[in-house]
Design a protein around this motif. Structure first.
Motif, short mmCIF file in Angstrom:
data_model
loop_
_atom_site.label_atom_id
_atom_site.label_comp_id
_atom_site.label_asym_id
_atom_site.label_seq_id
_atom_site.Cartn_x
_atom_site.Cartn_y
_atom_site.Cartn_z
N GLY A 96 -2.47 -15.50 -26.98
CA GLY A 96 -1.81 -14.87 -25.86
C GLY A 96 -1.33 -15.90 -24.86
N ASN A 97 -0.89 -15.45 -23.71
CA ASN A 97 -0.48 -16.33 -22.62
C ASN A 97 -1.47 -16.21 -21.47
OD1 ASN A 97 1.97 -17.56 -23.72
ND2 ASN A 97 2.79 -15.48 -23.71
N GLN A 98 -1.14 -15.41 -20.46
CA GLN A 98 -2.08 -15.20 -19.36
C GLN A 98 -3.23 -14.29 -19.79
OE1 GLN A 98 -1.88 -16.81 -16.41
NE2 GLN A 98 -0.18 -17.88 -17.38
N ASN A 99 -2.94 -13.37 -20.70
CA ASN A 99 -3.94 -12.46 -21.24
C ASN A 99 -3.79 -12.37 -22.75
OD1 ASN A 99 -5.36 -11.11 -18.81
ND2 ASN A 99 -3.19 -10.95 -18.29
N ILE A 100 -4.77 -11.76 -23.39
CA ILE A 100 -4.71 -11.56 -24.84
C ILE A 100 -3.48 -10.76 -25.21
CG2 ILE A 100 -5.77 -10.28 -26.73
CD1 ILE A 100 -8.45 -11.05 -25.77
N GLU A 101 -2.82 -11.23 -26.27
CA GLU A 101 -1.66 -10.50 -26.79
C GLU A 101 -1.83 -10.12 -28.26
OE1 GLU A 101 1.74 -12.91 -26.01
OE2 GLU A 101 1.57 -12.73 -23.82
N ASN A 143 -8.42 -13.64 -48.47
CA ASN A 143 -8.20 -14.80 -47.58
C ASN A 143 -6.83 -14.77 -46.90
OD1 ASN A 143 -10.71 -16.09 -47.79
ND2 ASN A 143 -10.11 -17.10 -49.70
N GLU A 144 -6.11 -13.68 -47.04
CA GLU A 144 -4.83 -13.55 -46.35
C GLU A 144 -5.05 -13.12 -44.90
OE1 GLU A 144 -2.43 -10.87 -48.56
OE2 GLU A 144 -2.15 -12.22 -50.27
N SER A 145 -4.12 -13.50 -44.03
CA SER A 145 -4.25 -13.18 -42.62
C SER A 145 -3.12 -12.27 -42.15
CB SER A 145 -4.25 -14.46 -41.77
OG SER A 145 -5.40 -15.22 -42.03
N VAL A 146 -3.46 -11.39 -41.21
CA VAL A 146 -2.46 -10.53 -40.59
C VAL A 146 -2.63 -10.62 -39.08
CG1 VAL A 146 -2.32 -8.92 -42.51
CG2 VAL A 146 -3.99 -8.52 -40.70
N THR A 147 -1.51 -10.48 -38.36
CA THR A 147 -1.57 -10.54 -36.90
C THR A 147 -1.51 -9.12 -36.33
OG1 THR A 147 -0.54 -12.72 -36.84
CG2 THR A 147 -0.46 -11.42 -34.83
N LEU A 148 -2.45 -8.81 -35.44
CA LEU A 148 -2.52 -7.48 -34.84
C LEU A 148 -2.29 -7.59 -33.34
CD1 LEU A 148 -3.29 -4.44 -35.24
CD2 LEU A 148 -5.62 -5.10 -34.61
N PRO A 149 -1.22 -6.99 -32.81
CA PRO A 149 -0.99 -6.99 -31.36
C PRO A 149 -2.04 -6.12 -30.65
CG PRO A 149 1.01 -6.43 -32.57
CD PRO A 149 -0.13 -6.31 -33.52
N ILE A 150 -2.66 -6.66 -29.60
CA ILE A 150 -3.65 -5.89 -28.84
C ILE A 150 -3.54 -6.24 -27.36
CG2 ILE A 150 -5.31 -5.70 -30.73
CD1 ILE A 150 -6.93 -7.94 -29.31
N ASP A 151 -4.13 -5.39 -26.54
CA ASP A 151 -4.19 -5.63 -25.10
C ASP A 151 -5.59 -6.05 -24.65
OD1 ASP A 151 -1.46 -4.73 -24.51
OD2 ASP A 151 -2.22 -2.75 -25.08
N ALA A 152 -6.60 -5.69 -25.44
CA ALA A 152 -7.98 -6.00 -25.04
C ALA A 152 -8.85 -6.10 -26.28
CB ALA A 152 -8.52 -4.93 -24.10
N LYS A 185 -9.97 -12.32 -19.65
CA LYS A 185 -8.52 -12.27 -19.67
C LYS A 185 -8.06 -11.42 -20.87
CE LYS A 185 -7.87 -16.82 -17.53
NZ LYS A 185 -7.30 -18.18 -17.70
N GLY A 186 -8.78 -10.34 -21.05
CA GLY A 186 -8.51 -9.46 -22.19
C GLY A 186 -9.75 -9.23 -23.03
N ILE A 187 -10.66 -10.20 -23.05
CA ILE A 187 -11.96 -9.97 -23.68
C ILE A 187 -12.82 -9.25 -22.65
CG2 ILE A 187 -14.02 -11.00 -24.68
CD1 ILE A 187 -12.34 -13.27 -25.72
N ILE A 188 -13.14 -8.01 -22.94
CA ILE A 188 -13.80 -7.17 -21.94
C ILE A 188 -15.32 -7.19 -22.11
CG2 ILE A 188 -11.78 -5.70 -21.68
CD1 ILE A 188 -13.20 -3.61 -23.41
N GLU A 189 -16.00 -6.80 -21.06
CA GLU A 189 -17.46 -6.80 -21.01
C GLU A 189 -18.05 -5.51 -21.55
OE1 GLU A 189 -21.40 -7.91 -19.91
OE2 GLU A 189 -19.57 -9.10 -20.08
N SER A 190 -17.40 -4.39 -21.25
CA SER A 190 -17.97 -3.10 -21.62
C SER A 190 -16.91 -2.02 -21.65
CB SER A 190 -19.06 -2.71 -20.60
OG SER A 190 -19.37 -1.35 -20.67
#
Length: 314
Positions: A214-219, A229-238, A135-140
């Protein structure tokens, strides 16, 4: 009557049906050894069906992908005499008695055992990884290149596979971000040079994926800066994960000698520390996990077994 006096079902039991296991089965038939090949999956080939790039470095045969190479190997063994059990999970192995117990309850014994269980890709083991599989984590990158055209893609890893996939996907993707925990890359120099000079690929070193959302797919993914140790959010599709592999040797843990990476320790004849227990292929080879090495080690193990059993008869 003790176990050494009972009749064995087979001369050799081969655990695993990848390149090493298939090579071992072929050589068992060639040398007249009665063999059982046990494979947990519904199909033969090990990791080969999951290789989508061309295979051009196996002497004697080239293939458009791993599945084609697998089909070539299976075709070579179709008329060979050995017993094959697919979809058969090994629950336990008694390496001293050379017995295997399957999840089905069946028990088989042999004069010798070959561990050819291969490897599996490492997981990130972070929240969201299981939920977004397929659902966004791809195989290849090679397989999914067309469907990811115009998308924002994150690749995790620092070796050849991560860099090669980054270059493949960058041809059609909107953007590719490559994240690696270390400041140093393991990929070969030509891949690194091409990635670093590609304007569509951004590299982030010293970061690790902490969560996938994400919801139905990775967001998006949450990336952790390992120095602050700080975190950042990165929008992605896959997301493509290429952080190496680990051996499928849990069945042997605590029973035969493994190295620090859980790979089976073997000698030059592919024999373990237990007599007549051998290992072949990637499960025993962290240095050269290749088709050619797997095929060769499968042959080596069987030749050693044949010589051993022949000498014991004389």
């Amino acid at each position: 009557m003790n176990d050494s006096q009972t009749k064995k079902d087979f001369d050799v039991i081969i655990c695993g049906g990848g390149a090493a296991g298939l090579s071992a089965a072929l050589w068992c038939d060639d040398l007249g050894l009665n063999a059982l090949l046990v494979e947990a999956s519904v199909e033969l080939g090990g990791q080969l069906p999951r290789v989508y790039n061309p295979i051009k470095n196996h002497l004697g045969a080239e293939a458009e992908n791993g599945k084609q190479m697998r089909d070539f190997f299976v075709g070579q063994t179709e008329n060979r005499k050995f017993t094959l059990k697919l979809s058969s999970i090994i629950r336990e192995i008694d390496f001293d008695k050379k017995n295997i117990l399957l999840e089905s309850g069946e028990v088989f014994s042999a004069q010798a055992i070959i561990i050819a269980t291969g490897v599996r890709r490492r997981n990130l083991n972070v929240p969201g990884e299981k939920e977004f599989e397929n659902k966004g984590i791809i195989e290849s990158g090679k397989r999914d290149e067309k469907s990811l055209s115009g998308k924002a893609i994150l690749i995790v890893g620092g070796g050849d596979a991560a860099f090669e996939n980054a270059l493949i996907l960058a041809a059609t993707a909107k953007s590719v971000t490559l994240v690696h925990r270390s400041e140093n890359f393991r990929a070969r120099a030509e891949f690194v040079e091409q990635v670093l000079s590609n304007p569509k690929i951004k590299t982030l070193t010293g970061f690790a994926v902490g969560e996938i959302s994400g919801n139905q797919n990775i967001e998006s993914v949450k990336l952790k800066d390992l120095s602050t140790n700080e975190s950042v959010t990165l929008p992605i599709d896959a997301l493509l994960i290429r952080i190496g592999v680990e051996p499928n040797t849990e069945i042997a843990r605590g029973k035969i000698d493994l190295d620090d990476g859980s790979y089976v320790k073997i000698d030059s004849s592919c024999e373990t520390n237990i007599k007549n227990v051998f290992a072949a292929g990637d499960a025993a080879n962290p240095i050269s996990p290749t088709v050619s090495t797997a095929v060769g080690s499968g042959a080596t193990a069987v030749k050693a077994i044949y010589n051993r059993l022949s000498s014991e008869k004389n």
